[in-house]
Design an enzyme around this catalytic site. Sequence first.
Site, PDB file in Angstrom:
ATOM      1  N   LYS A  82       0.862  -1.301   0.055  1.00  0.00           N
ATOM      2  CA  LYS A  82      -0.010   0.000  -0.086  1.00  0.00           C
ATOM      3  C   LYS A  82       0.945   1.238  -0.037  1.00  0.00           C
ATOM      4  O   LYS A  82       2.210   1.127   0.444  1.00  0.00           O
ATOM      5  CB  LYS A  82      -0.791   0.161   1.240  1.00  0.00           C
ATOM      6  CG  LYS A  82      -2.341   1.013   1.147  1.00  0.00           C
ATOM      7  CD  LYS A  82      -3.320   0.365   0.371  1.00  0.00           C
ATOM      8  CE  LYS A  82      -4.293   1.302   0.114  1.00  0.00           C
ATOM      9  NZ  LYS A  82      -5.558   0.619  -0.525  1.00  0.00           N
ATOM     10  N   ASP A  84      -6.918   4.597  -4.730  1.00  0.00           N
ATOM     11  CA  ASP A  84      -7.388   4.632  -3.540  1.00  0.00           C
ATOM     12  C   ASP A  84      -8.019   6.058  -3.047  1.00  0.00           C
ATOM     13  O   ASP A  84      -8.149   6.815  -4.322  1.00  0.00           O
ATOM     14  CB  ASP A  84      -6.491   4.095  -2.253  1.00  0.00           C
ATOM     15  CG  ASP A  84      -7.265   3.682  -1.113  1.00  0.00           C
ATOM     16  OD1 ASP A  84      -7.716   2.644  -0.974  1.00  0.00           O
ATOM     17  OD2 ASP A  84      -7.254   4.517  -0.042  1.00  0.00           O
TER      18      ASP A  84
END
Length: 455
Positions: free
Chosen positions: A135, A175
């Site tokens: 991430k 995201d």
Amino acid sequence: MSESSAALAAQNYVESIYGQVVSRNPNEPEFHQAVQEFLHSLVPVLTEHPKYQEHGILERLVEPERMVSFRVPWVDDRGQVQVNRGFRVQFNSTLGPYKGGIRFHPSVYGGIVKFLGFEQIFKNSLTGLPIGGGKGGSDFDPKGRSEQEVMRFTQSFMTELYRHIGPDADVPAGDIGVGAREIGYMFGQYKRIRGGHEAGILTGKGVLYGGSLGRTEATGYGCVYFVQEMLAAKGSSFDGKRVIVSGSGNVSVYAMEKAQQLGAHVIACSDSNGYIYDPDGISVEIVKQLKERDRLRISEYVKFRPGAIYQEGCSGIWQLPCDIALPCATQNELDLEAAQTLLRNGVQAIGEGANMPCTLEAMEFFVERGVSFGPAKAANAGGVAVSALEMSQNSMRLSWTFEEVDAKLQEIMKNIYTRSVQAADEYGVSGNLVAGANIAGFLKVADAMIAQGIV
Ligand code: NDP
């Protein structure tokens, strides 16, 4: 060892790992929360299989393989130098290249990136596809920034990130705050630096240059497909149900769209300032226009729909009576009080479209009270699953139709549901999909880690 002393040993093991995580990662409450929820689910597995402790699996899982933090300098429209901070955590590559989105939001710091990267390992495992967990993000706030500023920042971000990623090493996606526009700028900059068109370097790309049809819709649609399975298991469906969906971004918009296609009555959605209630049913087209195209606030919606009302403050959305709630905005947006209100008002099912949107207390409350609860790792895995399908298409240099991708997505969400149910049954926690998803996600990674030796 007797069964009860094995269970006690497993409990102690889990607690000692959690204690280490807290002391090694101080001031990172979101990461602690994600680890705590996960470890708690594993006690029955560790009780039955001491090999995971013998191989130090938990010790290795909670420590990222690598984490980079970097300076992102850029020049704003007034000619002033701005400096943001960028991150990429490469948490676990056991099952495949690191895979996970990039978030641009002022709240981003190491603890947020780690919580998201940790969850991503098991979510990706659940998809059954060959992807590890990672991430990234930055504390850059795209709100109120011009197109030019967003481009300059994003290019600067990629100018450092590019050296840490690669189509077989680490493949980022979007995201919060990173949509098609930002992915496009990142892709362009990566291509320019590397001097070649490596389509598989990012997913969520535009369909004009290597993106997959159905990726934009995948997380929201996938979440609804997952909830559909939970409802079907109780002889129910979306048809005629009142649905609340928080947020009005990528996940939220397509969760609303699919829920409506299945006959649901979606009555509310929100942004970080407030929520709208539309008793006639939310017009997804208007929300798309306001939020995707014009980048305006959700409060503008009432100008187009006189019967709708806008309320300042986003948590009030959970006070509206509904049958199904889909939190699709951000972490910890639904707390115990909101959970109690939802249950009092008759909620039957929750599907976590966002990552960790329910606090630990809210989640436990829903599970204890027998509300069908689809945890994020399982319910929102559709996005990363279609990202992995985008990687496959890029490798083959061909593209599937929307219908082909959507059919694969439905199949994957069904399998994730089934695997989570089976794991919960097998380890004595039937009906608890939080534990089931954690266990099923864990087993595949842990067994592959053992096969690969101490690395
Ligand atoms: P977007 O940036 O497209 O949308 C986020 C939405 O949430 C916006 O409506 C935003 O409002 C709202 N929001 C953000 N912060 C807050 C807050 N503090 N309180 C209330 N609302 C807030 O992001 P995505 O839709 O892509 O992501 C939403 C969630 O889904 C995140 O948790 C993400 O990690 C998760 N997720 C996303 C995937 C994807 O494929 N995109 C895949 C799997 C999970 P505003 O416009 O005011 O900022």
